[in-house]
Each structure stands twice: as C-alpha cells, then as structure tokens.
Motif scaffolding. Structure first.
Motif, PDB file in Angstrom:
ATOM      1  N   SER A   1      -3.076  -3.445  -3.347  1.00 37.24           N
ATOM      2  CA  SER A   1      -2.650  -2.722  -4.544  1.00 37.24           C
ATOM      3  C   SER A   1      -3.791  -1.915  -5.155  1.00 37.24           C
ATOM      4  O   SER A   1      -3.620  -1.291  -6.194  1.00 37.24           O
TER       5      SER A   1
ATOM      6  N   PRO B   1       4.386   1.428  -9.390  1.00 33.07           N
ATOM      7  CA  PRO B   1       5.466   1.484  -8.399  1.00 33.07           C
ATOM      8  C   PRO B   1       6.715   0.680  -8.769  1.00 33.07           C
ATOM      9  O   PRO B   1       7.825   1.183  -8.591  1.00 33.07           O
TER      10      PRO B   1
ATOM     11  N   GLY C   1      -0.916   0.332 -13.081  1.00 33.15           N
ATOM     12  CA  GLY C   1      -1.798   1.470 -12.849  1.00 33.15           C
ATOM     13  C   GLY C   1      -3.179   1.321 -13.458  1.00 33.15           C
ATOM     14  O   GLY C   1      -3.891   2.303 -13.641  1.00 33.15           O
TER      15      GLY C   1
ATOM     16  N   PHE D   1       2.520   1.962  -3.334  1.00 35.72           N
ATOM     17  CA  PHE D   1       1.613   2.585  -4.293  1.00 35.72           C
ATOM     18  C   PHE D   1       1.396   4.068  -3.982  1.00 35.72           C
ATOM     19  O   PHE D   1       1.101   4.857  -4.874  1.00 35.72           O
TER      20      PHE D   1
ATOM     21  N   PRO E   1       3.212   6.324  -7.231  1.00 36.72           N
ATOM     22  CA  PRO E   1       1.853   6.044  -7.699  1.00 36.72           C
ATOM     23  C   PRO E   1       1.790   5.373  -9.074  1.00 36.72           C
ATOM     24  O   PRO E   1       2.673   5.569  -9.899  1.00 36.72           O
ATOM     25  N   GLN E   2       0.708   4.641  -9.259  1.00 30.17           N
ATOM     26  CA  GLN E   2       0.358   3.984 -10.531  1.00 30.17           C
ATOM     27  C   GLN E   2       1.251   2.801 -10.921  1.00 30.17           C
ATOM     28  O   GLN E   2       0.765   1.708 -11.104  1.00 30.17           O
TER      29      GLN E   2
ATOM     30  N   LYS F   1       0.835  -1.205   0.000  1.00 27.84           N
ATOM     31  CA  LYS F   1       0.000   0.000   0.000  1.00 27.84           C
ATOM     32  C   LYS F   1       0.867   1.251   0.000  1.00 27.84           C
ATOM     33  O   LYS F   1       0.609   2.197  -0.722  1.00 27.84           O
TER      34      LYS F   1
END
Lengths: 104, 171
Positions: free
Chosen positions: B125, A87, B50, A80, A84-85, A77
């Motif tokens: 995630s 990692p 993502g 991420f 972001p998006q 967590k």
C-alpha cells in the motif's frame, strides 16, 4: 437525503455524494461517477467494481481493500494505481455502495 | 426532506488539499502479539486514506521485523489485568501458548492477517518500514536478519529528520 441528477440518472445520495440506494446503480452510471472523480474506466477498474457489486450482493457489506485483494484476487498495489490515494472509498463511490466500515 | 437538484452532482472531495501532505510515523516498541496490532491496523488505515506512512521498529518492536520472531509473537495473560482473570493462572505452564492461539484465532476470524502478511500489505500500500540502529546493534542483527521489505537500519537522528512535519504515534 438529496436527490441529484447525473448523466440523466436521478439518484439519491448522501451528503458526501455516495449513492444511498445501490439499486439505482448501473454500469453506465459507474462511468459517470468515475469521471466525476477523474477516473477513466479500464478492464482493470471494471473487474474491481464488478467484484464490489457481487460481494455486496452476497455479503450485504462493502468489501474492504483487503477483501478485494484476498477474495477478489486484485493485488493491493494495483488498486492503489487504479484508484489513487483512497482506493477503498473511491471504489465504493464508483460502485454506488456505502463506504466500507471494516478496519482492515 | 428531499429536494430535487439538477445542479452539479455532489462529488466526494477525495483529493481535497485539506489532507494533502499529511504524514504519520508509528514507533513500534513492543514485541507482544497484542501490542503489534495497533500500529499495523492504524498504519494500514492511514495508507487507505492516502496518508504517507513510516513505521519505525525499536527495542522489543524489533521482534515484528526480525525474520526469526515476526511470525511467532506471543500474547501473555501475565500482568494483564484487563483479562479479568486471577493473575496466578497466567503463570501456569502452557497458558501463554493457549492465550496466544486464542488471540490469533480471534484475529483470523475477522480476516485480519498475521504480522508478516500484514507488513506485506502495508508495503504494497506504499508504507515505509525502518529498523532502529541501536536495537540492531544491541542484538547483533544486520539487514539480512530482518524482513526483506525493511528499507534500512537508521539512527534516532535519521528518524527525526525523516519525520519532519509528521504526526508521531508511539506504541
């Protein structure tokens, strides 16, 4: 492979911009690489990046996200949130390593 | 072929708009150990790229999120010609247990987690887990019987609404 200059460092990169020679990397360069992709390094970022470098030295492969979590001890967590998006790729880029090849 | 380039460095296009808004829904309809993994592995990979991910568990796929069975899915040689073994062997006592433990070991050797831990990783995630209403009703199961990270028990119509614009992969 193109040679490029970033923050006074001459570096060899592939067509995507990933370093092709991990020995050209140092922590000063990591800050510049992170800035390129909009990341400001914090202690949390450093512990992830330093784990990647250490693990790559020992294993010879860029760790996957799961490995950073289970062996490196940084919860997925948080990874991420910090990177972001994407990692795994972002960490590899900042650490001057190839993209991880593992599936999980 | 190296050239010296002092123009702006090449920066990977991690956040390019090309993949923005991409969404994938995985329909998991099988409860065999070997058929649980394709969805889990692909969903996890998509999250790492993502992509917004939804997993919908239906029919036998319910075993992947049923607390009673999720840690104990089995792999059988029966009917699986890809193992290239005489089919009769698969029917002998103990063969399913043996095949299951062998497969589990191969998976663990590659540091791939077991089903419950894999689901935990997918949720961490940012993945979304959904249970099929009809499957729940058929088996008299309620949300309490299911893995706690399952967000809801939804109907087929809900699923269609939820996956508007998504790529759908049926497993």
């Amino acid at each position: 492979m193109p040679v490029t200059t970033l923050n006074g460092h001459e570096i060899h990169v592939n067509e995507e911009g990933f370093l092709t020679d991990p020995t050209e990397w140092d922590e000063e360069l990591a800050v510049a690489l992170a800035t390129q992709i909009g990341i400001t390094m914090t202690d949390g970022h450093w512990s992830a990046i330093r784990f990647l470098r250490k693990d790559f030295d020992e294993v010879g492969e860029t760790p996957t996200l799961r490995r950073v979590a289970t062996v490196g001890g940084i919860p997925i967590k948080e990874l991420f949130v910090m990177f972001p998006q994407k990692p795994a790729k972002k960490m590899a880029y900042v650490a001057g390593l190839p993209k991880p090849v593992g599936c999980v | 072929m190296s050239n010296t380039d002092t123009s702006p460095a090449i920066v990977p296009s991690f956040d390019s708009d090309a993949g923005a808004g991409r969404k994938i829904a995985f329909i998991c309809s099988k409860g065999n150990l070997d058929m649980a993994y394709p969805g889990l592995i692909l969903a996890n990979a998509a999250l790492g790229e993502g992509v917004e991910v939804h997993m919908f568990f239906t029919f036998w796929g319910f075993d992947m999120i049923n607390k009673k069975t999720m840690g104990d899915l089995k792999f059988t040689m029966l009917g699986n010609t890809a193992l290239h073994m005489p089919q009769g062997l698969g029917g002998l006592p103990g063969m399913t247990a043996m095949a299951t433990s062998k497969l589990k070991k191969s998976i663990a050797d590659l540091d791939v987690p077991e089903v419950p831990e894999f689901l935990e990783q997918i949720v961490a995630s940012g993945g979304h887990l959904w249970a099929c209403r009809l499957s729940a009703d058929m088996n008299n199961l309620t949300k309490e019987d299911l893995y706690e990270e399952v967000e809801g028990i939804i109907s087929a119509t809900d699923f269609i609404e939820l996956t508007d614009g998504a790529q759908v992969i049926f497993i």
